[in-house]
Design a protein around this motif. Structure first.
Motif, PDB file in Angstrom:
ATOM      1  N   THR A  30       0.814  -1.216   0.000  1.00  0.00           N
ATOM      2  CA  THR A  30       0.000   0.000   0.000  1.00  0.00           C
ATOM      3  C   THR A  30       0.849   1.269   0.000  1.00  0.00           C
ATOM      4  O   THR A  30       0.313   2.351  -0.225  1.00  0.00           O
ATOM      5  CB  THR A  30      -0.926   0.026   1.237  1.00  0.00           C
ATOM      6  OG1 THR A  30      -0.126  -0.089   2.410  1.00  0.00           O
ATOM      7  CG2 THR A  30      -1.929  -1.102   1.176  1.00  0.00           C
ATOM      8  N   LEU A  31       2.140   1.147   0.244  1.00  0.00           N
ATOM      9  CA  LEU A  31       3.007   2.324   0.169  1.00  0.00           C
ATOM     10  C   LEU A  31       3.100   2.858  -1.255  1.00  0.00           C
ATOM     11  O   LEU A  31       3.488   4.005  -1.462  1.00  0.00           O
ATOM     12  CB  LEU A  31       4.409   1.998   0.691  1.00  0.00           C
ATOM     13  CG  LEU A  31       4.556   1.843   2.194  1.00  0.00           C
ATOM     14  CD1 LEU A  31       5.995   1.510   2.545  1.00  0.00           C
ATOM     15  CD2 LEU A  31       4.111   3.093   2.918  1.00  0.00           C
ATOM     16  N   ASP A  32       2.741   2.030  -2.226  1.00  0.00           N
ATOM     17  CA  ASP A  32       2.763   2.461  -3.618  1.00  0.00           C
ATOM     18  C   ASP A  32       1.818   3.638  -3.852  1.00  0.00           C
ATOM     19  O   ASP A  32       2.058   4.467  -4.717  1.00  0.00           O
ATOM     20  CB  ASP A  32       2.390   1.286  -4.534  1.00  0.00           C
ATOM     21  CG  ASP A  32       2.650   1.605  -5.983  1.00  0.00           C
ATOM     22  OD1 ASP A  32       3.731   2.151  -6.271  1.00  0.00           O
ATOM     23  OD2 ASP A  32       1.781   1.309  -6.814  1.00  0.00           O
ATOM     24  N   LEU A  33       0.755   3.706  -3.065  1.00  0.00           N
ATOM     25  CA  LEU A  33      -0.186   4.813  -3.201  1.00  0.00           C
ATOM     26  C   LEU A  33       0.408   6.135  -2.717  1.00  0.00           C
ATOM     27  O   LEU A  33      -0.080   7.206  -3.071  1.00  0.00           O
ATOM     28  CB  LEU A  33      -1.467   4.509  -2.418  1.00  0.00           C
ATOM     29  CG  LEU A  33      -2.259   3.299  -2.905  1.00  0.00           C
ATOM     30  CD1 LEU A  33      -3.390   2.997  -1.949  1.00  0.00           C
ATOM     31  CD2 LEU A  33      -2.784   3.542  -4.302  1.00  0.00           C
ATOM     32  N   LEU A  34       1.453   6.080  -1.910  1.00  0.00           N
ATOM     33  CA  LEU A  34       2.085   7.284  -1.374  1.00  0.00           C
ATOM     34  C   LEU A  34       3.271   7.753  -2.213  1.00  0.00           C
ATOM     35  O   LEU A  34       3.928   8.731  -1.849  1.00  0.00           O
ATOM     36  CB  LEU A  34       2.554   7.029   0.061  1.00  0.00           C
ATOM     37  CG  LEU A  34       1.476   6.623   1.059  1.00  0.00           C
ATOM     38  CD1 LEU A  34       2.104   6.329   2.399  1.00  0.00           C
ATOM     39  CD2 LEU A  34       0.423   7.700   1.178  1.00  0.00           C
ATOM     40  N   ARG A  35       3.524   7.092  -3.314  1.00  0.00           N
ATOM     41  CA  ARG A  35       4.671   7.443  -4.162  1.00  0.00           C
ATOM     42  C   ARG A  35       4.500   8.859  -4.710  1.00  0.00           C
ATOM     43  O   ARG A  35       3.506   9.187  -5.344  1.00  0.00           O
ATOM     44  CB  ARG A  35       4.777   6.475  -5.326  1.00  0.00           C
ATOM     45  CG  ARG A  35       5.889   6.812  -6.292  1.00  0.00           C
ATOM     46  CD  ARG A  35       5.765   6.100  -7.622  1.00  0.00           C
ATOM     47  NE  ARG A  35       5.225   4.779  -7.519  1.00  0.00           N
ATOM     48  CZ  ARG A  35       5.938   3.671  -7.734  1.00  0.00           C
ATOM     49  NH1 ARG A  35       7.187   3.752  -8.086  1.00  0.00           N
ATOM     50  NH2 ARG A  35       5.373   2.489  -7.640  1.00  0.00           N
ATOM     51  N   PRO A  36       5.492   9.729  -4.473  1.00  0.00           N
ATOM     52  CA  PRO A  36       5.392  11.084  -5.027  1.00  0.00           C
ATOM     53  C   PRO A  36       5.553  11.056  -6.539  1.00  0.00           C
ATOM     54  O   PRO A  36       6.129  10.113  -7.104  1.00  0.00           O
ATOM     55  CB  PRO A  36       6.542  11.836  -4.359  1.00  0.00           C
ATOM     56  CG  PRO A  36       7.489  10.785  -3.937  1.00  0.00           C
ATOM     57  CD  PRO A  36       6.690   9.542  -3.673  1.00  0.00           C
ATOM     58  N   SER A  37       5.067  12.065  -7.174  1.00  0.00           N
ATOM     59  CA  SER A  37       5.166  12.154  -8.630  1.00  0.00           C
ATOM     60  C   SER A  37       6.496  12.818  -8.993  1.00  0.00           C
ATOM     61  O   SER A  37       6.559  14.017  -9.262  1.00  0.00           O
ATOM     62  CB  SER A  37       3.985  12.943  -9.191  1.00  0.00           C
ATOM     63  OG  SER A  37       4.018  12.929 -10.574  1.00  0.00           O
ATOM     64  N   SER A 134      -4.710   7.397  -3.235  1.00  0.00           N
ATOM     65  CA  SER A 134      -3.674   7.797  -4.189  1.00  0.00           C
ATOM     66  C   SER A 134      -3.479   9.309  -4.212  1.00  0.00           C
ATOM     67  O   SER A 134      -2.450   9.796  -4.684  1.00  0.00           O
ATOM     68  CB  SER A 134      -4.010   7.294  -5.590  1.00  0.00           C
ATOM     69  OG  SER A 134      -5.172   7.919  -6.077  1.00  0.00           O
ATOM     70  N   LEU A 135      -4.439  10.063  -3.687  1.00  0.00           N
ATOM     71  CA  LEU A 135      -4.291  11.518  -3.627  1.00  0.00           C
ATOM     72  C   LEU A 135      -3.257  11.941  -2.584  1.00  0.00           C
ATOM     73  O   LEU A 135      -2.777  13.072  -2.606  1.00  0.00           O
ATOM     74  CB  LEU A 135      -5.637  12.177  -3.341  1.00  0.00           C
ATOM     75  CG  LEU A 135      -6.702  11.985  -4.422  1.00  0.00           C
ATOM     76  CD1 LEU A 135      -7.988  12.651  -4.016  1.00  0.00           C
ATOM     77  CD2 LEU A 135      -6.217  12.517  -5.756  1.00  0.00           C
ATOM     78  N   TRP A 136      -2.894  11.038  -1.681  1.00  0.00           N
ATOM     79  CA  TRP A 136      -1.850  11.342  -0.706  1.00  0.00           C
ATOM     80  C   TRP A 136      -0.504  11.551  -1.381  1.00  0.00           C
ATOM     81  O   TRP A 136       0.391  12.184  -0.809  1.00  0.00           O
ATOM     82  CB  TRP A 136      -1.755  10.244   0.356  1.00  0.00           C
ATOM     83  CG  TRP A 136      -2.792  10.396   1.408  1.00  0.00           C
ATOM     84  CD1 TRP A 136      -3.952   9.698   1.518  1.00  0.00           C
ATOM     85  CD2 TRP A 136      -2.786  11.322   2.497  1.00  0.00           C
ATOM     86  NE1 TRP A 136      -4.661  10.132   2.600  1.00  0.00           N
ATOM     87  CE2 TRP A 136      -3.971  11.135   3.227  1.00  0.00           C
ATOM     88  CE3 TRP A 136      -1.895  12.303   2.912  1.00  0.00           C
ATOM     89  CZ2 TRP A 136      -4.281  11.879   4.351  1.00  0.00           C
ATOM     90  CZ3 TRP A 136      -2.204  13.047   4.031  1.00  0.00           C
ATOM     91  CH2 TRP A 136      -3.382  12.840   4.737  1.00  0.00           C
ATOM     92  N   SER A 137      -0.350  11.030  -2.588  1.00  0.00           N
ATOM     93  CA  SER A 137       0.910  11.253  -3.303  1.00  0.00           C
ATOM     94  C   SER A 137       1.106  12.740  -3.589  1.00  0.00           C
ATOM     95  O   SER A 137       2.238  13.217  -3.649  1.00  0.00           O
ATOM     96  CB  SER A 137       0.944  10.445  -4.595  1.00  0.00           C
ATOM     97  OG  SER A 137      -0.006  10.947  -5.508  1.00  0.00           O
ATOM     98  N   GLY A 138       0.012  13.463  -3.744  1.00  0.00           N
ATOM     99  CA  GLY A 138       0.107  14.905  -3.931  1.00  0.00           C
ATOM    100  C   GLY A 138       0.632  15.609  -2.695  1.00  0.00           C
ATOM    101  O   GLY A 138       1.414  16.560  -2.785  1.00  0.00           O
ATOM    102  N   VAL A 139       0.234  15.127  -1.529  1.00  0.00           N
ATOM    103  CA  VAL A 139       0.730  15.700  -0.272  1.00  0.00           C
ATOM    104  C   VAL A 139       2.220  15.411  -0.121  1.00  0.00           C
ATOM    105  O   VAL A 139       3.008  16.286   0.281  1.00  0.00           O
ATOM    106  CB  VAL A 139      -0.073  15.150   0.923  1.00  0.00           C
ATOM    107  CG1 VAL A 139       0.493  15.640   2.235  1.00  0.00           C
ATOM    108  CG2 VAL A 139      -1.541  15.527   0.791  1.00  0.00           C
ATOM    109  N   ILE A 140       2.624  14.191  -0.469  1.00  0.00           N
ATOM    110  CA  ILE A 140       4.049  13.834  -0.397  1.00  0.00           C
ATOM    111  C   ILE A 140       4.845  14.678  -1.391  1.00  0.00           C
ATOM    112  O   ILE A 140       5.943  15.160  -1.079  1.00  0.00           O
ATOM    113  CB  ILE A 140       4.252  12.333  -0.664  1.00  0.00           C
ATOM    114  CG1 ILE A 140       3.424  11.470   0.300  1.00  0.00           C
ATOM    115  CG2 ILE A 140       5.719  11.960  -0.611  1.00  0.00           C
ATOM    116  CD1 ILE A 140       3.817  11.598   1.744  1.00  0.00           C
ATOM    117  N   SER A 141       4.298  14.892  -2.583  1.00  0.00           N
ATOM    118  CA  SER A 141       4.967  15.743  -3.573  1.00  0.00           C
ATOM    119  C   SER A 141       5.093  17.173  -3.059  1.00  0.00           C
ATOM    120  O   SER A 141       6.107  17.835  -3.291  1.00  0.00           O
ATOM    121  CB  SER A 141       4.192  15.732  -4.894  1.00  0.00           C
ATOM    122  OG  SER A 141       4.168  14.448  -5.454  1.00  0.00           O
ATOM    123  N   CYS A 142       4.078  17.631  -2.358  1.00  0.00           N
ATOM    124  CA  CYS A 142       4.098  18.969  -1.757  1.00  0.00           C
ATOM    125  C   CYS A 142       5.229  19.092  -0.748  1.00  0.00           C
ATOM    126  O   CYS A 142       5.948  20.093  -0.716  1.00  0.00           O
ATOM    127  CB  CYS A 142       2.750  19.252  -1.089  1.00  0.00           C
ATOM    128  SG  CYS A 142       2.682  20.751  -0.109  1.00  0.00           S
TER     129      CYS A 142
END
Length: 162
Positions: A30-37, A134-142
């Protein structure tokens, strides 16, 4: 002069290659959903820094390569990356003059928008379900944007890329 142009192109495309590699490295469960872009972060930086050298066409090519590496429907990520980078390219002067934390918020919204656009494109072609996590990746990218911005700016200044 010609040597500097060649080396600057090599540095820019090398950063794209590194971003593609990091973008496609598998993450556990499930960490794949946190992957930053990563690819979006790198392209956004170069579009804001050098809009005359990196543009929507570059984003489309990188999106196509991303599709090829993932083995997904060819063109989905290319088209969606082009749409998102178009928004950056049109507003690059505004984004360039924002504070770093404001840019990070915009990057988060762009990364979340990219996730939604990719889902919509794939939904039109095949049966996929949307995972809101998967929207959490946006937070990680931020969170990663200020460091990515400063790192790429340092590389650009070190190699004197104009």
């Amino acid at each position: 002069m010609a040597r500097n142009d060649w080396s600057s192109r090599l540095v820019i495309w090398g950063s794209f290659l590194l971003a593609l590699i990091v973008q496609t490295i598998p993450w556990p469960g499930t960490l794949d959903l946190l992957r930053p872009s990563w690819l979006l972060l790198v392209i956004c930086y170069w579009v804001m820094a050098l809009p005359h050298r990196v543009n929507v066409g570059t984003a489309f090519i990188m999106g196509l390569l991303w599709d090829l590496l993932l083995g997904s429907t060819l063109g989905i990520r290319g088209m969606m990356m082009s749409i998102v980078i178009y928004l950056v390219a049109v507003n690059f002067l505004l984004l360039r003059n924002m504070a770093l934390w404001q840019q990070a918020i915009v990057i988060a919204l762009l990364a979340m928008g990219l996730e939604v656009l990719i889902f919509c494109g794939e939904f039109l072609i095949q049966d996929v379900t949307f995972n809101p996590l998967s929207l959490w990746s946006g937070v990680i990218s931020c969170i990663l944007w200020p460091w990515m911005f400063l790192l790429l700016r340092r590389i650009r200044r070190h190699w004197n890329i104009k």
